[in-house]
Design an enzyme around this catalytic site. Sequence first.
Site, PDB file in Angstrom:
ATOM      1  N   LYS A  76      34.611  35.325  41.342  1.00 40.59           N
ATOM      2  CA  LYS A  76      35.191  36.497  41.996  1.00 40.59           C
ATOM      3  C   LYS A  76      34.181  37.249  42.871  1.00 40.59           C
ATOM      4  CE  LYS A  76      39.041  35.629  39.987  1.00 40.59           C
ATOM      5  NZ  LYS A  76      39.356  34.231  40.130  1.00 40.59           N
ATOM      6  N   LYS A  84      35.521  43.630  35.280  1.00 45.29           N
ATOM      7  CA  LYS A  84      36.258  42.382  35.443  1.00 45.29           C
ATOM      8  C   LYS A  84      35.342  41.175  35.289  1.00 45.29           C
ATOM      9  CE  LYS A  84      39.659  42.411  38.393  1.00 45.29           C
ATOM     10  NZ  LYS A  84      40.460  42.478  39.655  1.00 45.29           N
ATOM     11  N   PHE A 111      39.145  51.408  40.461  1.00 48.09           N
ATOM     12  CA  PHE A 111      40.517  51.295  39.972  1.00 48.09           C
ATOM     13  C   PHE A 111      41.437  52.084  40.890  1.00 48.09           C
ATOM     14  CE2 PHE A 111      44.023  52.871  37.237  1.00 48.09           C
ATOM     15  CZ  PHE A 111      44.574  51.641  36.913  1.00 48.09           C
ATOM     16  N   LYS A 129      52.239  38.856  34.396  1.00 47.99           N
ATOM     17  CA  LYS A 129      53.479  39.041  35.149  1.00 47.99           C
ATOM     18  C   LYS A 129      54.687  38.653  34.304  1.00 47.99           C
ATOM     19  CE  LYS A 129      50.860  37.592  39.195  1.00 47.99           C
ATOM     20  NZ  LYS A 129      50.628  36.446  40.109  1.00 47.99           N
ATOM     21  N   GLU A 140      46.299  37.195  46.320  1.00 48.01           N
ATOM     22  CA  GLU A 140      46.871  38.357  45.653  1.00 48.01           C
ATOM     23  C   GLU A 140      46.215  39.633  46.186  1.00 48.01           C
ATOM     24  OE1 GLU A 140      46.843  37.859  41.426  1.00 48.01           O
ATOM     25  OE2 GLU A 140      48.263  36.189  41.563  1.00 48.01           O
ATOM     26  N   ASN A 168      44.546  32.429  43.921  1.00 47.48           N
ATOM     27  CA  ASN A 168      44.875  31.414  42.931  1.00 47.48           C
ATOM     28  C   ASN A 168      44.961  30.072  43.645  1.00 47.48           C
ATOM     29  OD1 ASN A 168      45.262  33.013  40.448  1.00 47.48           O
ATOM     30  ND2 ASN A 168      46.850  33.998  41.658  1.00 47.48           N
ATOM     31  N   ARG A 204      46.067  27.099  43.324  1.00 54.17           N
ATOM     32  CA  ARG A 204      47.006  26.200  42.640  1.00 54.17           C
ATOM     33  C   ARG A 204      48.421  26.632  42.993  1.00 54.17           C
ATOM     34  NH1 ARG A 204      48.752  29.912  39.008  1.00 54.17           N
ATOM     35  NH2 ARG A 204      47.239  31.348  38.109  1.00 54.17           N
ATOM     36  N   VAL A 230      53.218  30.100  38.973  1.00 50.90           N
ATOM     37  CA  VAL A 230      54.414  30.116  38.128  1.00 50.90           C
ATOM     38  C   VAL A 230      55.620  30.576  38.935  1.00 50.90           C
ATOM     39  CG1 VAL A 230      55.487  31.147  36.081  1.00 50.90           C
ATOM     40  CG2 VAL A 230      53.049  30.556  36.044  1.00 50.90           C
ATOM     41  N   ARG A 255      60.578  35.468  33.707  1.00 48.69           N
ATOM     42  CA  ARG A 255      59.905  34.517  32.835  1.00 48.69           C
ATOM     43  C   ARG A 255      60.458  34.668  31.413  1.00 48.69           C
ATOM     44  NH1 ARG A 255      53.489  34.239  34.471  1.00 48.69           N
ATOM     45  NH2 ARG A 255      53.737  34.581  36.724  1.00 48.69           N
TER      46      ARG A 255
END
Length: 499
Positions: free
Chosen positions: A118, A159, A203, A237, A275, A290, A292, A295, A338
């Site tokens: 990151k 993080k 934040f 999520k 994101e 991400n 990949r 979902v 989900r």
Amino acid sequence: MPAVKRVLIANRGEIALRIIRACHEEGLEAIAVYSAADRGAAHVRAADRAVAIGPAAPSQSYLSIDRLISAAHESGADAVHTGYGFLAERAAFAEAVEGAGLIFVGPPAAAIRAMGDKTEARRRMQAAGVPVVPGAGAIEDLQAALSAAEGLGYPIMVKAAAGGGGKGMRLVREPAALSAALDTARSEALKSFGDASIYLEKFIERPRHIEIQVLADAERTVHLGERECSIQRRHQKLVEEAPSTAVSPELRARMGEAAVSAARAVGYRSAGTCEFLVPADGSFYFLEMNTRIQVEHPVTELVYGIDLVREQLRIAGGLPMRIQLGALQPRGWAIECRITSEDPGNGFLPSTGRIEYLRAPAGPGIRWDSGIEIGDEVTLYYDSLLAKLIVWAPDRAQALGRMKQGLDELVIVGVATNQGFHRRLMSDPFFRAGDIDIQFLERRTDLVNPATAPERIRDLAVAAALAGARPSRHLRPRDDDALDEDELDLVAATEGGKR
């Protein structure tokens, strides 16, 4: 697609079934892998061939690079698709696949590694002109963290540098809480990712979580609009939709351009997702990429009419994507819920057992992406995601109505699920108005709490009637959530008997 003929799917559950179907539509052979716990699983039965890869524990099966490479060679596969989770974002696995003379269906290992770290990703995004959340990387000790946090201003987020999925993250609102947050985040990051490195970010209060889908082949990188992912619990999520009520065409264009720049900055190919955090003022900040398939990819597929997994397979084979630039306009509205084996009445703890009865929703505009069938065992070894209920309609109001109908039709007997939570959410006036952000469920504990008595009566009555027997131990409420006399009478009445 001459370069890819036989694909080994290094995954399980609903995403394995999703990839198997895409392979078959592309005229490719699909090879499943399975652990001892998944010997009779739906994805094993759907594949053209299946190879055993070890015991139930993921570390000895789905996370074993050596066993997966051996399975690929044994089955004669020439390509490997990881789906999401497990090894999907491990650069070492992509390198091992290519080192074994196989094609990795996904981005180059260098892109996975760059976006997986990151702090490195932040550096590259800044260099590419992509806005990032103000922060400080490579925090080595408490004093450095205190100094960085003072410069950023509280509240801050601690993080994991190699993290994702909400793991290794802690919110800190005052200096006195920073030391404990650092220790906890490091420990969780090391356990989850094998890397205890952490960094700090400012934040941002009550932003939306908006992500942009990108797709890249050897010649072009394009974006396919946004997905709204703000309904989250503990950074996980629960509901996604496309498009977003908060994104105008102008903002979509700006965020899409930033996502394309982000992908190009790391030499990206295949499907990926950038994101962003989006405050109410219309600004946006890169959060992570991400590397990949996501979902929630079905909502993008439904509003853009593009099969992302088939495009992944095509790109991996060295062919250009089948997308015309002029066609990239969202059509209608899609929502995904989900469905997980988690019990909202017990703090969303995982629920295990056998699927004794399943009735999936159907009808116009309803898509059911599932990894379960009647008789399947739900264990603690793997992720709690059972299925995804996705709907499409011409507009959001109709999509919400269609989702409510689908949730009412859905019946799963044998394990507790979060279905009741989704029902409550779909009826909530604030959600229906699109008045949401990533802290929405933190404020709305009434939506997260267990179902009300009428809802529990309905679920138990339908389940008992469809199962054709007295409620099993899986249907009975816990002792601390016991049914009253009227509820017990109603359950007995569905069985044509008395208690």
